[in-house]
Write an enzyme that holds these catalytic residues in place. Structure first.
Site, PDB file in Angstrom:
ATOM      1  N   HIS A 108       0.851  -1.184   0.000  1.00  0.00           N
ATOM      2  CA  HIS A 108       0.000   0.000   0.000  1.00  0.00           C
ATOM      3  C   HIS A 108       0.893   1.242   0.000  1.00  0.00           C
ATOM      4  CE1 HIS A 108      -3.775  -2.127   0.697  1.00  0.00           C
ATOM      5  NE2 HIS A 108      -3.206  -2.800   1.670  1.00  0.00           N
ATOM      6  N   HIS A 118      -0.917  -6.771  -5.259  1.00  0.00           N
ATOM      7  CA  HIS A 118      -0.947  -8.045  -4.539  1.00  0.00           C
ATOM      8  C   HIS A 118      -0.294  -9.120  -5.378  1.00  0.00           C
ATOM      9  CE1 HIS A 118      -3.212 -11.972  -4.326  1.00  0.00           C
ATOM     10  NE2 HIS A 118      -2.747 -11.910  -3.098  1.00  0.00           N
ATOM     11  N   VAL A 121       2.048 -16.672  -4.564  1.00  0.00           N
ATOM     12  CA  VAL A 121       2.408 -17.937  -5.218  1.00  0.00           C
ATOM     13  C   VAL A 121       2.479 -18.992  -4.128  1.00  0.00           C
ATOM     14  CG1 VAL A 121       3.538 -17.087  -7.306  1.00  0.00           C
ATOM     15  CG2 VAL A 121       4.839 -17.175  -5.184  1.00  0.00           C
ATOM     16  N   HIS A 157      -0.469  -5.559 -17.230  1.00  0.00           N
ATOM     17  CA  HIS A 157      -1.057  -6.717 -17.909  1.00  0.00           C
ATOM     18  C   HIS A 157      -0.081  -7.327 -18.918  1.00  0.00           C
ATOM     19  CE1 HIS A 157      -5.188  -7.147 -16.441  1.00  0.00           C
ATOM     20  NE2 HIS A 157      -5.111  -5.857 -16.169  1.00  0.00           N
ATOM     21  N   HIS A 187     -21.163  -8.016  -3.686  1.00  0.00           N
ATOM     22  CA  HIS A 187     -22.129  -7.147  -3.002  1.00  0.00           C
ATOM     23  C   HIS A 187     -22.039  -5.704  -3.491  1.00  0.00           C
ATOM     24  CE1 HIS A 187     -18.415  -6.823  -0.665  1.00  0.00           C
ATOM     25  NE2 HIS A 187     -18.849  -5.672  -0.206  1.00  0.00           N
ATOM     26  N   GLY A 270      -5.418 -21.684  11.695  1.00  0.00           N
ATOM     27  CA  GLY A 270      -4.680 -21.306  12.883  1.00  0.00           C
ATOM     28  C   GLY A 270      -3.380 -20.603  12.571  1.00  0.00           C
ATOM     29  N   GLY A 271      -3.328 -19.913  11.442  1.00  0.00           N
ATOM     30  CA  GLY A 271      -2.126 -19.183  11.075  1.00  0.00           C
ATOM     31  C   GLY A 271      -1.902 -17.971  11.959  1.00  0.00           C
ATOM     32  N   ARG A 272      -0.802 -17.295  11.720  1.00  0.00           N
ATOM     33  CA  ARG A 272      -0.445 -16.134  12.534  1.00  0.00           C
ATOM     34  C   ARG A 272      -1.250 -14.926  12.074  1.00  0.00           C
ATOM     35  NH1 ARG A 272       3.826 -12.175  12.665  1.00  0.00           N
ATOM     36  NH2 ARG A 272       4.371 -11.679  14.830  1.00  0.00           N
TER      37      ARG A 272
END
Length: 317
Positions: A108, A118, A121, A157, A187, A270-272
Site C-alpha cells: 500500500h 498483490h 504464489v 497486464h 455485493h 490457525g495461522g499467525r
C-alpha cells in the site's frame, strides 16, 4: 467442474517440496531487497512458528518513505485436516493431512497515484494413507489503482502476459478471466481493481511444468510493478486524493475479509493473525451511499478502470 488433480510421483515428495521451498525463500528475499531499495528503509523481519506445525518469516514496513504499509510473507505450515476454505471446491480432500507453503505480498504506497498491488504464489499437498499425495500450485498478481493511468494498466497486464507466454497460447487469457471473476466484490457489483492473473488447482502437465509456471509468475512481479511505482510515487497530491484513496481502500478490506480464500485459509488453519492481516491498509474510510462527482478524476476510476476490459487490445485504449 474442477480438473482432476494428479498424485505427486516420480520422485520422493520431500525432494520436490524442498525445491519449492528454496525458490520461495529466495523469491521473498529478492522482492524485499528491491522494495527496500525503492523505499530507502529496511523492512522488519519477524520469524514465527506455528504450534500445529511449521512457521514462516514476515517482512513488513510501516510508515516508510514510499510504502505506508507493505508486507512480504513466507510461510510453510502443516496440519492434520484441510481447512474448509481449501476443500470448498475439493470435498474429496476434506479431512486429509496437508502441507502448504507460499509467498504472499500486499503493498500500500502512500501516494494515491501509486496503485496497491498483490502477489501470491503457493504450493499445497494433501496426503493420504497408502497412496501418493495430491498436490497443486496456485497464485497470481493483481493491481488496484485509485487514480488510474492507462499506460500503467497496460504495462502491468503485459508483464502478466509475458510471465505466461512460455506455457501455451490461451493461458494468459484464461488466467486473466479467472482473475476478473475472482477479484470481484459481488455485493458491490464491481471489480477490486484492474485485475491481472489468477490460477489455482494447477498440476496439469506434471510437476515440472506447473512449478515452472508458478516460478515465472513470481519472478515477473517486480518487473511488472516496480516501474509503475517509480513513475507514480513522487507525483504531487493533496487531501482530496488521500481522502478518495482511503475510501477506495475500504473495498480492499471488504474483499479480503469477505471473499479472499487466502485470508480465510490462514485464519481457519490457525495461522499467525498478524501476518495474515498485514494485507490491510493502515488508513481506511467508509461513507454512506457516496458517489463521485460526474466527470471528476474520481469518477474516471469507475467509468474507465473498473470495467471489463482487454488492456492489451489497443482498440480499447
Amino acid at each position: 467442474m474442477p480438473k482432476l488433480l494428479q498424485p505427486l510421483s516420480a520422485s520422493p515428495p520431500h525432494a520436490k517440496t524442498a525445491r519449492v521451498k528454496t525458490f520461495l525463500h529466495d523469491l521473498q528475499a529478492q522482492i524485499v531487497a528491491r522494495l527496500e531499495q525503492i523505499d530507502g528503509n529496511a523492512f522488519r523481519r519477524d520469524a514465527w512458528t506455528r504450534p500445529e506445525g511449521g512457521g514462516g518469516l514476515s517482512c513488513l514496513i510501516e510508515e516508510g518513505a514510499v510504502f505506508e504499509r507493505g508486507g512480504v510473507n513466507f510461510s510453510h505450515v502443516t496440519g492434520a485436516q484441510m481447512p474448509a476454505s481449501a476443500t470448498a471446491h475439493r470435498p474429496e480432500l476434506a479431512g486429509r493431512p496437508w502441507e502448504a507453503m507460499g509467498v504472499s505480498l500486499v503493498l500500500h504506497p502512500r501516494n494515491p497515484y501509486a496503485p496497491t498491488v498483490h502477489l501470491n504464489v503457493r504450493f499445497f499437498i494433501a496426503t493420504q494413507v497408502d497412496a501418493e499425495p495430491i498436490w497443486w500450485f496456485g497464485g497470481g498478481m493483481d493491481l488496484t489503482p485509485y487514480y488510474g493511468f492507462e499506460e500503467d494498466a497496460r504495462y502491468f497486464h503485459q508483464g502478466c502476459a509475458d510471465a505466461l507466454a512460455p506455457f501455451g497460447e490461451g493461458v494468459h487469457a484464461e488466467y486473466k478471466a479467472w482473475c476478473d471473476r475472482y477479484f470481484f466484490l459481488r455485493h458491490r457489483n464491481e471489480p477490486r481493481g484492474v485485475g491481472g492473473i489468477f490460477f489455482d488447482d494447477l498440476n496439469a502437465g506434471g510437476f515440472e511444468h506447473s512449478f515452472a509456471l508458478m516460478r515465472s509468475v513470481g519472478e515477473r512481479f517486480i518487473p511488472a510493478y516496480a516501474p509503475i511505482l517509480e513513475r507514480r510515487k513522487d507525483l504531487p497530491y493533496g487531501e482530496r486524493e488521500r481522502d478518495f484513496q482511503a475510501y477506495r481502500r475500504g473495498r480492499y478490506v471488504e474483499f479480503n475479509l469477505v471473499f479472499d480464500r487466502g485470508t480465510l485459509f490462514g485464519l481457519q488453519s490457525g495461522g499467525r493473525t498478524e501476518a495474515i492481516l498485514m494485507s490491510m491498509p493502515p488508513i481506511v474510510k467508509w461513507r454512506y451511499d457516496w458517489h463521485p462527482e460526474p466527470g471528476s478524476a474520481e469518477a474516471r476510476l469507475y467509468d474507465v478502470f473498473l470495467k471489463p476490459r482487454d488492456w492489451l487490445d489497443e482498440r480499447t485504449i
